[in-house]
Write a protein that holds these residues in place. Structure first.
Motif, PDB file in Angstrom:
ATOM      1  N   PHE A  37       6.768 -10.608   1.406  1.00 62.77           N
ATOM      2  CA  PHE A  37       5.946 -10.628   0.390  1.00 62.77           C
ATOM      3  C   PHE A  37       5.354 -11.805   0.060  1.00 62.77           C
ATOM      4  O   PHE A  37       5.770 -12.858   0.540  1.00 62.77           O
ATOM      5  CB  PHE A  37       6.816  -9.908  -1.029  1.00 62.77           C
ATOM      6  N   ARG A  38       4.180 -12.010  -0.617  1.00 65.01           N
ATOM      7  CA  ARG A  38       3.562 -13.303  -0.973  1.00 65.01           C
ATOM      8  C   ARG A  38       2.837 -13.041  -2.457  1.00 65.01           C
ATOM      9  O   ARG A  38       2.577 -12.170  -3.036  1.00 65.01           O
ATOM     10  CB  ARG A  38       2.544 -13.589   0.140  1.00 65.01           C
ATOM     11  N   LYS A  43      -1.714 -14.092  -9.494  1.00 69.40           N
ATOM     12  CA  LYS A  43      -1.600 -12.881  -8.766  1.00 69.40           C
ATOM     13  C   LYS A  43      -0.106 -12.354  -8.625  1.00 69.40           C
ATOM     14  O   LYS A  43       0.716 -12.936  -8.717  1.00 69.40           O
ATOM     15  CB  LYS A  43      -2.440 -12.873  -7.339  1.00 69.40           C
ATOM     16  N   GLU A  44      -0.217 -10.973  -8.733  1.00 69.48           N
ATOM     17  CA  GLU A  44       1.308 -10.416  -8.590  1.00 69.48           C
ATOM     18  C   GLU A  44       1.737 -10.541  -7.268  1.00 69.48           C
ATOM     19  O   GLU A  44       0.935 -10.637  -6.098  1.00 69.48           O
ATOM     20  CB  GLU A  44       1.074  -8.922  -8.903  1.00 69.48           C
ATOM     21  N   ARG A  45       2.897 -10.505  -7.205  1.00 69.27           N
ATOM     22  CA  ARG A  45       3.583 -10.600  -5.794  1.00 69.27           C
ATOM     23  C   ARG A  45       3.282  -9.207  -5.000  1.00 69.27           C
ATOM     24  O   ARG A  45       3.403  -7.994  -5.435  1.00 69.27           O
ATOM     25  CB  ARG A  45       5.191 -10.670  -6.040  1.00 69.27           C
ATOM     26  N   GLU A  46       2.636  -9.454  -3.722  1.00 70.30           N
ATOM     27  CA  GLU A  46       2.490  -8.339  -2.982  1.00 70.30           C
ATOM     28  C   GLU A  46       3.043  -8.247  -1.640  1.00 70.30           C
ATOM     29  O   GLU A  46       3.422  -9.066  -1.112  1.00 70.30           O
ATOM     30  CB  GLU A  46       0.627  -8.459  -2.779  1.00 70.30           C
ATOM     31  N   PHE A  47       3.120  -6.842  -1.283  1.00 73.90           N
ATOM     32  CA  PHE A  47       3.786  -6.535   0.109  1.00 73.90           C
ATOM     33  C   PHE A  47       3.143  -6.946   1.080  1.00 73.90           C
ATOM     34  O   PHE A  47       1.718  -6.760   1.075  1.00 73.90           O
ATOM     35  CB  PHE A  47       3.968  -5.191   0.024  1.00 73.90           C
ATOM     36  N   VAL A  48       3.599  -7.508   2.137  1.00 70.83           N
ATOM     37  CA  VAL A  48       2.763  -7.946   3.320  1.00 70.83           C
ATOM     38  C   VAL A  48       3.386  -7.210   4.540  1.00 70.83           C
ATOM     39  O   VAL A  48       2.383  -6.716   5.217  1.00 70.83           O
ATOM     40  CB  VAL A  48       2.915  -9.547   3.709  1.00 70.83           C
ATOM     41  N   ALA A  49       4.487  -7.364   4.918  1.00 70.17           N
ATOM     42  CA  ALA A  49       4.970  -6.502   5.982  1.00 70.17           C
ATOM     43  C   ALA A  49       6.322  -6.164   5.728  1.00 70.17           C
ATOM     44  O   ALA A  49       7.137  -6.650   5.020  1.00 70.17           O
ATOM     45  CB  ALA A  49       4.942  -7.219   7.352  1.00 70.17           C
ATOM     46  N   GLY A  50       6.944  -4.968   6.365  1.00 69.00           N
ATOM     47  CA  GLY A  50       8.232  -4.660   6.144  1.00 69.00           C
ATOM     48  C   GLY A  50       8.702  -4.068   7.510  1.00 69.00           C
ATOM     49  O   GLY A  50       8.092  -3.785   8.621  1.00 69.00           O
TER      50      GLY A  50
END
Length: 126
Positions: A37-38, A43-50
């Motif tokens: 996550f980044r 800004k809100e924490r956002e999903f990058v890769a899983g």
């Protein structure tokens, strides 16, 4: 049960590459889905890769598809994020996370993750 430590962040010029690593401790690591996550300032924490616990399933947010690659080495208890063609908008603190949720699936919500690293700063200059 799991402790995570990120490394590999830094300052890079646009178009450059970085590889982030996340070292995990704890014998339950191999059963957990993991993700990156980044969070940028304001800004809100956002999903990058899983990635699923087996590594057989991966998912990426649209903005990084084709540029970032997530992988894991369960024997080494390490998660990776290879970041190529970096852009200034990729600038953020990047966090490694482990879910603790049973199932060989990819999880995208931060609410689905129980364990977090301290974060590593990635800054991309233009």
């Amino acid at each position: 049960q799991v402790q995570l430590v990120e490394s590999g962040g830094g300052l890079v010029q646009a178009g450059g590459s970085l590889r982030l690593s996340c070292a995990a401790s704890g014998r339950t690591f191999r059963t957990y889905a993991m993700g990156w996550f980044r969070q940028a300032p304001g800004k809100e924490r956002e999903f990058v890769a899983g990635i699923s616990w087996s590594g057989g399933r991966t998912s990426y947010t649209d903005s990084v598809k084709g540029r970032f690659t997530i992988s894991r080495d369960n024997a080494l208890k390490t998660l990776y994020l290879q970041m190529n063609s970096l852009k200034p908008e990729d600038t953020a603190v990047y966090y490694c996370a482990a879910s603790g949720i049973v199932g060989d699936t990819v999880l995208k919500s931060p609410l689905q993750y129980n364990y977090w690293g301290q974060g590593t700063q990635v800054t991309v200059s233009s």
